[in-house]
Design an enzyme around this catalytic site. Structure first.
Site, PDB file in Angstrom:
ATOM      1  N   CYS A   7      39.641  34.260  32.662  1.00 11.11           N
ATOM      2  CA  CYS A   7      40.615  33.195  32.889  1.00 11.11           C
ATOM      3  C   CYS A   7      40.027  31.809  32.620  1.00 11.11           C
ATOM      4  O   CYS A   7      38.824  31.591  32.764  1.00 11.11           O
ATOM      5  CB  CYS A   7      41.137  33.274  34.327  1.00 11.11           C
ATOM      6  SG  CYS A   7      42.723  32.422  34.545  1.00 11.11           S
ATOM      7  N   ASP A 124      43.185  35.784  45.641  1.00 14.94           N
ATOM      8  CA  ASP A 124      42.066  34.881  45.366  1.00 14.94           C
ATOM      9  C   ASP A 124      41.602  34.299  46.698  1.00 14.94           C
ATOM     10  O   ASP A 124      42.307  34.406  47.708  1.00 14.94           O
ATOM     11  CB  ASP A 124      42.540  33.762  44.428  1.00 14.94           C
ATOM     12  CG  ASP A 124      41.402  33.007  43.750  1.00 14.94           C
ATOM     13  OD1 ASP A 124      40.227  33.286  44.057  1.00 14.94           O
ATOM     14  OD2 ASP A 124      41.701  32.139  42.909  1.00 14.94           O
TER      15      ASP A 124
END
Length: 202
Positions: A7, A124
């Site tokens: 990412c 996350d």
């Protein structure tokens, strides 16, 4: 076998190297507050370079629905990752190719995850003022609970040294890394990328 998403890419060169190393997905960050922010023209170039070799995911933080749709349409990115304070209804509007990212503070994340629609979900670490890319881990036992119910993407503090253990404990659908394979924010280190993918898939 677990999938890998790299990412926060900002260059075509990094995207090609990540694909050559075996990544399954690439995340492009459209939040202007991120050091990994990518503009539309660069995003288009990355999507073209990737072709059908990796799934493309756009990362958004509290963006308007129309803006998200427009960026996806203009760039050809297939998926939307909603990484802000978006409501379940916002995710529902973008299904099936969208999922919510939830910042985990404690076990209440398991119940919070159940309020969001869709097959996929991302967990996350929760750090005040930072939607992601913090380099911090959280209690993987919480993620393991969610992974029993959903196609879970595990993010937060993963790196080549800990991703194998994370996969073993959580058994996620996908692992997601940004800062853990970088030489500087937004620039990926080819050796770290290769080591991360090998460790995740081993």
């Amino acid at each position: 076998m677990v999938e890998v998403k790299i990412c926060g890419l900002t260059t075509v060169e990094d995207a090609i190297r990540c694909i050559d190393a075996g990544t399954d997905a690439i995340g492009l960050n459209f939040w202007s507050g991120s050091p990994r922010f990518v503009d539309l023209s660069t995003a288009k170039e990355i999507v073209v370079a990737a072709g059908d070799h990796a799934q493309m995911v756009g990362v958004f933080v509290d963006a308007e629905l129309e803006q998200i749709r427009q960026i996806l349409s203009e760039t050809g990115i297939a998926w939307a990752q909603l990484h802000g304070d978006e409501a379940p209804a916002c995710v529902a509007e973008l299904l099936p190719n969208a999922y919510k990212a939830i910042g985990v503070r404690d076990g209440s994340a398991v119940q919070l995850a159940q309020t969001f629609p869709g097959e996929h979900l991302l967990l996350d670490a929760s750090v005040p003022g930072m939607p992601g890319g913090t380099g911090r881990t959280f209690d993987w036992a919480i993620a393991a609970e969610v992974a029993k119910e959903r196609k879970l993407t595990l993010a937060g503090g993963l790196n080549p040294d800990n991703v194998s253990e994370a996969v073993r404990l959580v058994q996620p659908f996908r692992v997601d890394v940004a800062s853990g394979v970088e030489s500087s924010p937004g620039r990926k280190d080819p050796d770290l990328v290769r080591r991360f993918i090998e460790a995740a898939k081993s």
